[in-house]
Design a protein around this motif. Structure first.
Motif, PDB file in Angstrom:
ATOM      1  N   ASP A   1       0.820  -1.210   0.000  1.00 31.61           N
ATOM      2  CA  ASP A   1       0.000   0.000   0.000  1.00 31.61           C
ATOM      3  C   ASP A   1       0.856   1.263   0.000  1.00 31.61           C
ATOM      4  O   ASP A   1       0.351   2.366  -0.239  1.00 31.61           O
ATOM      5  N   TYR A   2       2.160   1.116   0.208  1.00 36.79           N
ATOM      6  CA  TYR A   2       3.040   2.277   0.203  1.00 36.79           C
ATOM      7  C   TYR A   2       3.541   2.617  -1.195  1.00 36.79           C
ATOM      8  O   TYR A   2       4.145   3.674  -1.403  1.00 36.79           O
ATOM      9  N   ILE A   3       3.299   1.730  -2.159  1.00 39.78           N
ATOM     10  CA  ILE A   3       3.763   2.001  -3.528  1.00 39.78           C
ATOM     11  C   ILE A   3       3.141   3.290  -4.073  1.00 39.78           C
ATOM     12  O   ILE A   3       3.864   4.157  -4.595  1.00 39.78           O
ATOM     13  N   PRO A   4       1.810   3.490  -3.990  1.00 36.59           N
ATOM     14  CA  PRO A   4       1.257   4.769  -4.459  1.00 36.59           C
ATOM     15  C   PRO A   4       1.770   5.975  -3.680  1.00 36.59           C
ATOM     16  O   PRO A   4       1.941   7.065  -4.244  1.00 36.59           O
ATOM     17  N   LYS A   5       2.027   5.798  -2.387  1.00 32.19           N
ATOM     18  CA  LYS A   5       2.561   6.897  -1.585  1.00 32.19           C
ATOM     19  C   LYS A   5       3.970   7.268  -2.056  1.00 32.19           C
ATOM     20  O   LYS A   5       4.342   8.445  -2.084  1.00 32.19           O
ATOM     21  N   THR A   6       4.733   6.246  -2.423  1.00 34.73           N
ATOM     22  CA  THR A   6       6.064   6.502  -2.960  1.00 34.73           C
ATOM     23  C   THR A   6       5.973   7.300  -4.255  1.00 34.73           C
ATOM     24  O   THR A   6       6.740   8.248  -4.483  1.00 34.73           O
ATOM     25  N   ALA A   7       5.039   6.899  -5.108  1.00 35.97           N
ATOM     26  CA  ALA A   7       4.850   7.625  -6.375  1.00 35.97           C
ATOM     27  C   ALA A   7       4.515   9.087  -6.111  1.00 35.97           C
ATOM     28  O   ALA A   7       5.050   9.995  -6.768  1.00 35.97           O
ATOM     29  N   ALA A   8       3.635   9.340  -5.155  1.00 31.28           N
ATOM     30  CA  ALA A   8       3.207  10.707  -4.873  1.00 31.28           C
ATOM     31  C   ALA A   8       4.331  11.562  -4.289  1.00 31.28           C
ATOM     32  O   ALA A   8       4.335  12.795  -4.439  1.00 31.28           O
ATOM     33  N   ARG A   9       5.298  10.902  -3.641  1.00 36.03           N
ATOM     34  CA  ARG A   9       6.379  11.639  -2.990  1.00 36.03           C
ATOM     35  C   ARG A   9       7.677  11.604  -3.782  1.00 36.03           C
ATOM     36  O   ARG A   9       8.695  12.141  -3.330  1.00 36.03           O
ATOM     37  N   ALA A  10       7.636  10.973  -4.932  1.00 34.03           N
ATOM     38  CA  ALA A  10       8.859  10.781  -5.713  1.00 34.03           C
ATOM     39  C   ALA A  10       9.533  12.097  -6.071  1.00 34.03           C
ATOM     40  O   ALA A  10      10.765  12.169  -6.159  1.00 34.03           O
ATOM     41  N   TRP A  11       8.745  13.142  -6.289  1.00 27.57           N
ATOM     42  CA  TRP A  11       9.299  14.436  -6.710  1.00 27.57           C
ATOM     43  C   TRP A  11      10.299  15.000  -5.705  1.00 27.57           C
ATOM     44  O   TRP A  11      11.230  15.720  -6.063  1.00 27.57           O
ATOM     45  N   ARG A  12      10.114  14.644  -4.406  1.00 32.81           N
ATOM     46  CA  ARG A  12      11.079  15.139  -3.429  1.00 32.81           C
ATOM     47  C   ARG A  12      12.045  14.049  -2.958  1.00 32.81           C
ATOM     48  O   ARG A  12      13.124  14.362  -2.445  1.00 32.81           O
ATOM     49  N   TRP A  13      11.671  12.784  -3.151  1.00 34.59           N
ATOM     50  CA  TRP A  13      12.599  11.708  -2.802  1.00 34.59           C
ATOM     51  C   TRP A  13      13.776  11.649  -3.770  1.00 34.59           C
ATOM     52  O   TRP A  13      14.898  11.359  -3.373  1.00 34.59           O
ATOM     53  N   GLY A  14      13.511  11.914  -5.057  1.00 34.47           N
ATOM     54  CA  GLY A  14      14.563  11.844  -6.057  1.00 34.47           C
ATOM     55  C   GLY A  14      15.748  12.742  -5.745  1.00 34.47           C
ATOM     56  O   GLY A  14      16.900  12.278  -5.688  1.00 34.47           O
ATOM     57  N   PRO A  15      15.521  14.038  -5.521  1.00 33.60           N
ATOM     58  CA  PRO A  15      16.630  14.930  -5.167  1.00 33.60           C
ATOM     59  C   PRO A  15      17.354  14.504  -3.888  1.00 33.60           C
ATOM     60  O   PRO A  15      18.578  14.657  -3.777  1.00 33.60           O
ATOM     61  N   GLU A  16      16.596  13.957  -2.930  1.00 33.38           N
ATOM     62  CA  GLU A  16      17.232  13.491  -1.689  1.00 33.38           C
ATOM     63  C   GLU A  16      18.213  12.353  -1.988  1.00 33.38           C
ATOM     64  O   GLU A  16      19.305  12.283  -1.404  1.00 33.38           O
ATOM     65  N   LEU A  17      17.820  11.459  -2.896  1.00 33.68           N
ATOM     66  CA  LEU A  17      18.703  10.350  -3.242  1.00 33.68           C
ATOM     67  C   LEU A  17      19.912  10.817  -4.041  1.00 33.68           C
ATOM     68  O   LEU A  17      20.986  10.205  -3.979  1.00 33.68           O
ATOM     69  N   GLU A  18      19.765  11.893  -4.799  1.00 36.92           N
ATOM     70  CA  GLU A  18      20.931  12.448  -5.471  1.00 36.92           C
ATOM     71  C   GLU A  18      21.925  12.987  -4.442  1.00 36.92           C
ATOM     72  O   GLU A  18      23.146  12.854  -4.602  1.00 36.92           O
ATOM     73  N   ASP A  19      21.402  13.584  -3.375  1.00 37.56           N
ATOM     74  CA  ASP A  19      22.288  14.014  -2.305  1.00 37.56           C
ATOM     75  C   ASP A  19      22.916  12.807  -1.597  1.00 37.56           C
ATOM     76  O   ASP A  19      24.080  12.847  -1.173  1.00 37.56           O
ATOM     77  N   ALA A  20      22.130  11.741  -1.470  1.00 34.29           N
ATOM     78  CA  ALA A  20      22.680  10.514  -0.886  1.00 34.29           C
ATOM     79  C   ALA A  20      23.801   9.960  -1.756  1.00 34.29           C
ATOM     80  O   ALA A  20      24.811   9.456  -1.246  1.00 34.29           O
ATOM     81  N   ALA A  21      23.633  10.073  -3.083  1.00 36.96           N
ATOM     82  CA  ALA A  21      24.688   9.646  -4.000  1.00 36.96           C
ATOM     83  C   ALA A  21      25.958  10.453  -3.770  1.00 36.96           C
ATOM     84  O   ALA A  21      27.073   9.923  -3.786  1.00 36.96           O
TER      85      ALA A  21
END
Length: 283
Positions: free
Chosen positions: A213-233
């Motif tokens: 059930d968290y898959i749609p929530k991930t999709a909705a939050r992807a716009w801010r998770w992506g940049p965070e993961l670039e910082d993690a990189a």
């Protein structure tokens, strides 16, 4: 049981499977040609009988292929060259469904079963599951072989590729999550915060994989998770660790760019991953 099983080849998993069958009084053959001393020792401990490949193929009623996945098609080709008409070939390596179908095509005169092992080798009380897909009659014969052993069996249907797909769907998560754990720990170690990281992680006891059930929530939050993961990189790179997985995850999240703050269901979220389009037009 009167069946004779040929085992290709006795690694830790294969040898343990062979030992389970041997304990039932089933003759299990293996071919030592080109194998290491470690393989020979495993085979001896498991009670396997050494034979040449031509003789093994001729004697075996069923061949169980449990080898490094990269070698799966070569092993099938070697069996095909020997001839294995009218018998059952159990392909149990972690390979893609497309490769599974190619192996079936290499053995047109044999009955090919798609199989996948999930779990640890059946030793010391461990009980893996052998998933099967393909012709039902032969799958039932395999189920009978492992009756009263530590190997459980489950039939998934007659479509070749289903067992392989299940294995890779599961192992892709399990194995990549182990890699992610290593690089996350490495990053924390570089900054002296490993104990704090482990304290945070210890609060979670469930696998993310069951939280669909968290898959749609991930999709909705992807716009801010992506940049965070670039910082993690960037963090990983600064620590001298591989950053490829973080970049790949950020690229995957970018497929959900149009899903920002939307209320999707699971099917819509997955469709957006596939088509890179507007999820409102998916499904």
């Amino acid at each position: 049981m009167t069946a004779t099983v040929g085992l290709l080849h006795p690694g830790s998993m294969g040898a343990a499977f062979g030992a389970q069958l041997h304990a039932r009084g089933i003759t299990v053959l293996w071919c030592p040609q080109g194998r290491s001393n470690a393989s020979a020792r495993r085979a001896e401990r498991a009670g396997l009988e050494a034979d040449t490949l031509p003789s093994l193929v001729a004697r075996a009623d069923l061949l169980l292929a449990l080898c490094p996945p990269a070698a799966a098609e070569d092993v099938a080709a070697q069996v095909s060259e020997q001839g294995f008409a009218g018998k059952t070939y159990l392909e149990a390596n972690a390979i893609a469904p497309e490769r599974m179908r190619r192996i079936a095509e290499r053995l047109p005169q044999s009955v090919v079963l798609d199989a996948a092992v999930v779990g640890s080798p059946p030793v010391d009380g461990k009980s893996p599951t052998l998933y099967l897909s393909g012709p039902r009659e032969q799958a039932a014969e395999v189920e009978a072989l492992f009756t009263d052993t530590a190997v459980r069996t489950q039939f998934l249907g007659e479509e070749i590729g289903k067992a392989s797909a299940l294995k890779l769907a599961y192992s892709s998560y399990q194995k990549v999550s182990r890699v992610l754990a290593a690089v996350a720990y490495g990053a924390a170690d570089a900054y002296g915060v490993t104990s704090e990281l482990l304290t945070i992680a210890a609060k979670r006891t469930r696998s993310y994989l069951v939280e669909t059930d968290y898959i749609p929530k991930t999709a909705a939050r992807a716009w801010r998770w992506g940049p965070e993961l670039e910082d993690a990189a960037a963090l990983l790179a600064d620590a001298g660790l591989p950053d490829d997985l973080m970049h790949a995850a950020a690229e995957t999240l970018a497929r959900w760019d149009t899903s920002r703050d939307k209320h999707l269901d699971i099917a819509q979220a997955l469709e957006a991953l596939r088509v890179e389009g507007d999820p409102d037009q998916a499904g």
